[in-house]
Design a protein around this motif. Structure first.
Motif, PDB file in Angstrom:
ATOM      1  N   GLU A   1     -22.635  18.066   1.111  1.00  0.00           N
ATOM      2  CA  GLU A   1     -23.151  18.965   0.068  1.00  0.00           C
ATOM      3  C   GLU A   1     -22.230  18.830  -1.148  1.00  0.00           C
ATOM      4  O   GLU A   1     -21.010  18.924  -1.001  1.00  0.00           O
ATOM      5  N   MET A   2     -22.816  18.556  -2.324  1.00  0.00           N
ATOM      6  CA  MET A   2     -21.997  18.229  -3.486  1.00  0.00           C
ATOM      7  C   MET A   2     -22.382  19.061  -4.699  1.00  0.00           C
ATOM      8  O   MET A   2     -23.548  19.091  -5.102  1.00  0.00           O
ATOM      9  N   ALA A   3     -21.392  19.722  -5.285  1.00  0.00           N
ATOM     10  CA  ALA A   3     -21.607  20.422  -6.563  1.00  0.00           C
ATOM     11  C   ALA A   3     -21.787  19.389  -7.669  1.00  0.00           C
ATOM     12  O   ALA A   3     -21.189  18.311  -7.607  1.00  0.00           O
ATOM     13  N   PHE A   4     -22.592  19.736  -8.637  1.00  0.00           N
ATOM     14  CA  PHE A   4     -22.861  18.885  -9.812  1.00  0.00           C
ATOM     15  C   PHE A   4     -23.556  17.564  -9.470  1.00  0.00           C
ATOM     16  O   PHE A   4     -23.432  16.595 -10.205  1.00  0.00           O
TER      17      PHE A   4
ATOM     18  N   HIS B   1     -26.652  21.451  -7.621  1.00  0.00           N
ATOM     19  CA  HIS B   1     -25.990  20.843  -6.470  1.00  0.00           C
ATOM     20  C   HIS B   1     -27.030  20.319  -5.489  1.00  0.00           C
ATOM     21  O   HIS B   1     -28.182  20.728  -5.502  1.00  0.00           O
ATOM     22  N   SER B   2     -26.580  19.385  -4.659  1.00  0.00           N
ATOM     23  CA  SER B   2     -27.498  18.674  -3.768  1.00  0.00           C
ATOM     24  C   SER B   2     -26.802  18.357  -2.457  1.00  0.00           C
ATOM     25  O   SER B   2     -25.570  18.407  -2.369  1.00  0.00           O
TER      26      SER B   2
ATOM     27  N   GLN C   1     -32.194  18.428  -3.900  1.00  0.00           N
ATOM     28  CA  GLN C   1     -31.438  19.264  -4.832  1.00  0.00           C
ATOM     29  C   GLN C   1     -31.796  20.723  -4.564  1.00  0.00           C
ATOM     30  O   GLN C   1     -32.963  21.046  -4.337  1.00  0.00           O
ATOM     31  N   ARG C   2     -30.791  21.592  -4.583  1.00  0.00           N
ATOM     32  CA  ARG C   2     -31.007  23.001  -4.219  1.00  0.00           C
ATOM     33  C   ARG C   2     -31.352  23.833  -5.451  1.00  0.00           C
ATOM     34  O   ARG C   2     -30.881  23.546  -6.572  1.00  0.00           O
ATOM     35  N   ALA C   3     -32.132  24.877  -5.209  1.00  0.00           N
ATOM     36  CA  ALA C   3     -32.455  25.796  -6.307  1.00  0.00           C
ATOM     37  C   ALA C   3     -31.174  26.498  -6.757  1.00  0.00           C
ATOM     38  O   ALA C   3     -30.403  26.971  -5.924  1.00  0.00           O
ATOM     39  N   ASP C   4     -30.920  26.532  -8.074  1.00  0.00           N
ATOM     40  CA  ASP C   4     -29.677  27.153  -8.537  1.00  0.00           C
ATOM     41  C   ASP C   4     -29.923  28.367  -9.418  1.00  0.00           C
ATOM     42  O   ASP C   4     -28.995  28.955  -9.951  1.00  0.00           O
ATOM     43  N   ASP C   5     -31.185  28.772  -9.571  1.00  0.00           N
ATOM     44  CA  ASP C   5     -31.519  29.915 -10.415  1.00  0.00           C
ATOM     45  C   ASP C   5     -31.717  31.165  -9.560  1.00  0.00           C
ATOM     46  O   ASP C   5     -32.509  31.168  -8.615  1.00  0.00           O
TER      47      ASP C   5
ATOM     48  N   MET D   1     -19.000  24.926  -3.281  1.00  0.00           N
ATOM     49  CA  MET D   1     -18.585  25.654  -4.483  1.00  0.00           C
ATOM     50  C   MET D   1     -17.073  25.909  -4.462  1.00  0.00           C
ATOM     51  O   MET D   1     -16.462  26.184  -5.481  1.00  0.00           O
ATOM     52  N   ALA D   2     -16.480  25.799  -3.276  1.00  0.00           N
ATOM     53  CA  ALA D   2     -15.027  25.963  -3.155  1.00  0.00           C
ATOM     54  C   ALA D   2     -14.291  24.632  -3.299  1.00  0.00           C
ATOM     55  O   ALA D   2     -13.189  24.573  -3.824  1.00  0.00           O
ATOM     56  N   HIS D   3     -14.907  23.546  -2.789  1.00  0.00           N
ATOM     57  CA  HIS D   3     -14.197  22.263  -2.729  1.00  0.00           C
ATOM     58  C   HIS D   3     -14.866  21.120  -3.481  1.00  0.00           C
ATOM     59  O   HIS D   3     -14.348  20.010  -3.478  1.00  0.00           O
ATOM     60  N   GLY D   4     -16.014  21.358  -4.059  1.00  0.00           N
ATOM     61  CA  GLY D   4     -16.688  20.306  -4.816  1.00  0.00           C
ATOM     62  C   GLY D   4     -17.551  19.404  -3.959  1.00  0.00           C
ATOM     63  O   GLY D   4     -18.764  19.379  -4.084  1.00  0.00           O
ATOM     64  N   LYS D   5     -16.907  18.649  -3.070  1.00  0.00           N
ATOM     65  CA  LYS D   5     -17.661  17.771  -2.173  1.00  0.00           C
ATOM     66  C   LYS D   5     -17.213  18.061  -0.742  1.00  0.00           C
ATOM     67  O   LYS D   5     -16.027  17.928  -0.427  1.00  0.00           O
TER      68      LYS D   5
END
Length: 504
Positions: A231-234, A469-470, A433-437, A199-203
């Motif tokens: 670990e990758m955002a989006f 994210h995943s 993919q991680r839970a985001d809710d 969440m700080a660096h994207g990938k």
RNA sequence: UCCUCGGUAGCUCAAUGGUAGAGCAUGCGGCUGUUAACCGCAGGGUUGUAGGUUCGAGUCCUACCCGGGGAGCCA
């Protein structure tokens, strides 16, 4: 002590010094002798080189050293580099001088066979052996390939803490330690932290040691191992699988391109590695269950059983023929037969064990019920159907960790994925993919009986701009074992930590 | 924790309940290019531990210890 000041050459660079007189520094790997000549195989960490010592071409002191030095004695050899295709490494040294650096007596690991326990007790010396040398160089190259892959794609390498205050998944047994009076654990995964870093660096990717206190005694388990966790955002599940696929293909290709010698020493069959190309078969858990229970699987198992029986008969026949021949055989032939007998007996034991296991494996596959997690045998059987790694995705949520996102099309399923390596090497990647809710995660933490306070920081990631994210984790040792064709992960790490093994 | 296989010379392994052996390693001797070099000789053993069955146990029985592989769990 002249030799400390002499410039020296590494064996791997000999090709650049053909015809020149140079000095090698290393250890005695093996020696063969006649009356007036010694063949000294020197090991220097970069390779092996045979040095030829003629009595009439060196001084008396050099001759004495060549005559007396024993396995793993340290020495410096000066001589002329000569190309010779017959030799290991393709070059040999015509010695003009041999100098002893330090002696070695009764080195325990001889160039013959040894048992696992004996070698593991001497791991600090075993590392000098050729196969172990190749395995460690392979490990090194794989590590570098992993960094190159992620760095070239803009990933930031970040370290997750090794000491943690809470168990990540609540399922596995962790090593607990005393942290100034507070209970603490050695990390079993850097994933939760990797999510924060993404969440700080994207990938991002973590690359570090991981600890599991499980009492697993198998060829695939260590209590301390190294894991790479991108670990990758989006990124959704599909993108995650694409990345894992690209990643594995890239590492395998690098190894094929650049570890020719290592793979040769390890006697790795290259053909299965050359088949590791995109795309990997992607099969849903539900389809995998169907495949396991299918007639096709049952027939495949029967065929395997039959071929094992055939091999068993052939080996027994060979052993019988050898025994008949033994009486009149010449001495060298007797030795050959003895050595072969040991090989035959070992293989027969393996076959016997697999034949013992097969009926249970068959039964487990045939009667597999949707909702259970795959056992080791089920995974192996699945991979037998394909010629390259496979990706199994969308598992029942009940068998997966609390942080997995649910499949929007079927709430019973989690968006997890595992990559299963061929040739029986099993699960090398696990992720999803991680839970985001926020609400869903809170609910899961409660249902899994986990302490919510410990996860407040993790929940913050869902409070402040949560995104899909995943990520996944790749086991380094399992990967090295697979690519090197090694029997056991204990040979893929310098000093393995296993159940009942904490030293050396 | 459970299942399964094993423990014999420094190492790797043999030995239908009947005199514990071989190869390698080590030592000595021989051999002018060896490829896990080869040839000859020699030393080397409380058969994991403790009990039991038997005229007799490496071998059969019981318990324990240690190790390999697997289950569970996972990378």
């Amino acid at each position: 002590m002249l030799f400390f000041r002499m410039p020296f050459t590494y064996i791997e660079d000999l090709a650049q010094h053909e015809g020149e007189t140079i000095t090698l520094k290393g250890w005695l790997y093996n020696k063969r002798s006649s009356k007036n000549i010694h063949f000294i195989i020197v090991r220097d960490g970069t390779g092996l080189c045979q040095c030829v010592v003629h009595q009439d071409e060196v001084d008396e002191a050099s001759w004495d050293v060549a005559e007396e030095i024993a396995q793993e004695g340290a020495l410096a050899v000066t001589g002329t580099v000569k190309k010779d295709e017959r030799q290991v490494g393709g070059y040999e040294l015509q010695a003009t001088g041999v100098e002893l650096i330090s002696a070695s007596e009764d080195y325990p690991i001889t160039p013959k066979e040894h048992g696992v326990e004996f070698l593991m007790d001497r791991r600090h010396l075993w590392l000098r052996s050729r196969r172990q040398w190749a395995a460690m160089r392979l490990r090194n190259r794989i590590i570098m390939a992993i960094h190159e892959f992620y760095q070239s794609r803009g990933f930031i390498q970040m370290d997750a803490p090794v000491l943690t205050g809470n168990a990540v998944e609540g399922t596995t047994t962790l090593f607990d330690i005393d942290y100034f009076g507070e209970p603490a654990f050695l990390t079993q995964s850097g994933q939760l932290y990797a999510e924060a870093m993404a969440m700080a660096h994207g990938k991002v990717y973590t690359f570090g040691p991981t600890f599991r206190a499980e009492k697993s005694k198998t060829r695939r388990h260590l209590t301390e191992f190294w894991m790479i966790e991108p670990e990758m955002a989006f990124y959704d599940l599909e993108m995650n699988m694409d990345l894992a696929e690209d990643f594995i293909v890239d590492v395998v290709q690098t190894v094929l391109d650049e570890c020719e010698e290592e793979l040769e020493v390890l006697e790795r069959d290259l053909e299965p590695l050359q088949r590791v190309q995109k795309p990997f078969p992607r099969i849903s858990y539900s389809d995998a269950v169907e495949l396991l229970r299918s007639d096709e699987t049952a027939e495949m198992m029967d065929a395997r059983e039959a071929s094992l029986h055939e091999e068993e008969e052939a080996l027994k026949q060979e052993r019988k023929d050898n025994q008949k021949e033994y009486g009149q055989a010449k001495k060298w032939r007797k030795r050959q037969i003895d050595a072969r007998e040991i090989e035959i007996n070992q293989r027969l034991n393996e076959i016997e064990e697999e034949l013992r296991n097969l009926p249970q494996w068959k039964e487990s596959a045939r009667t597999f019920e949707w909702g259970n997690d795959f056992g080791g045998s089920d995974e192996t059987i699945l991979t037998w159907h394909f010629d390259r790694p496979i990706i199994v995705h969308r598992y029942p949520a009940a068998v997966k960790a609390f942080y997995m996102k649910r499949d929007p099309e079927d709430d019973k399923l989690a968006l997890g994925m595992d990559v299963l390596a061929p040739e029986g090497y099993g699960e090398i990647v696990g992720g999803g993919q991680r839970a985001d809710d926020l609400g869903f995660l809170k609910d899961q933490i409660e249902k899994h009986d986990l302490p919510e306070e410990a996860f407040e920081w993790y929940l913050d990631l869902r409070r402040f701009g949560t995104v899909p994210h995943s990520g996944f984790g790749l086991g380094l040792e399992r990967t090295v074992a697979w690519l090197g064709g090694l029997e056991h992960v204990r040979e893929t790490i310098p000093f393995p930590r296993l159940l009942g093994r904490l030293s050396p």
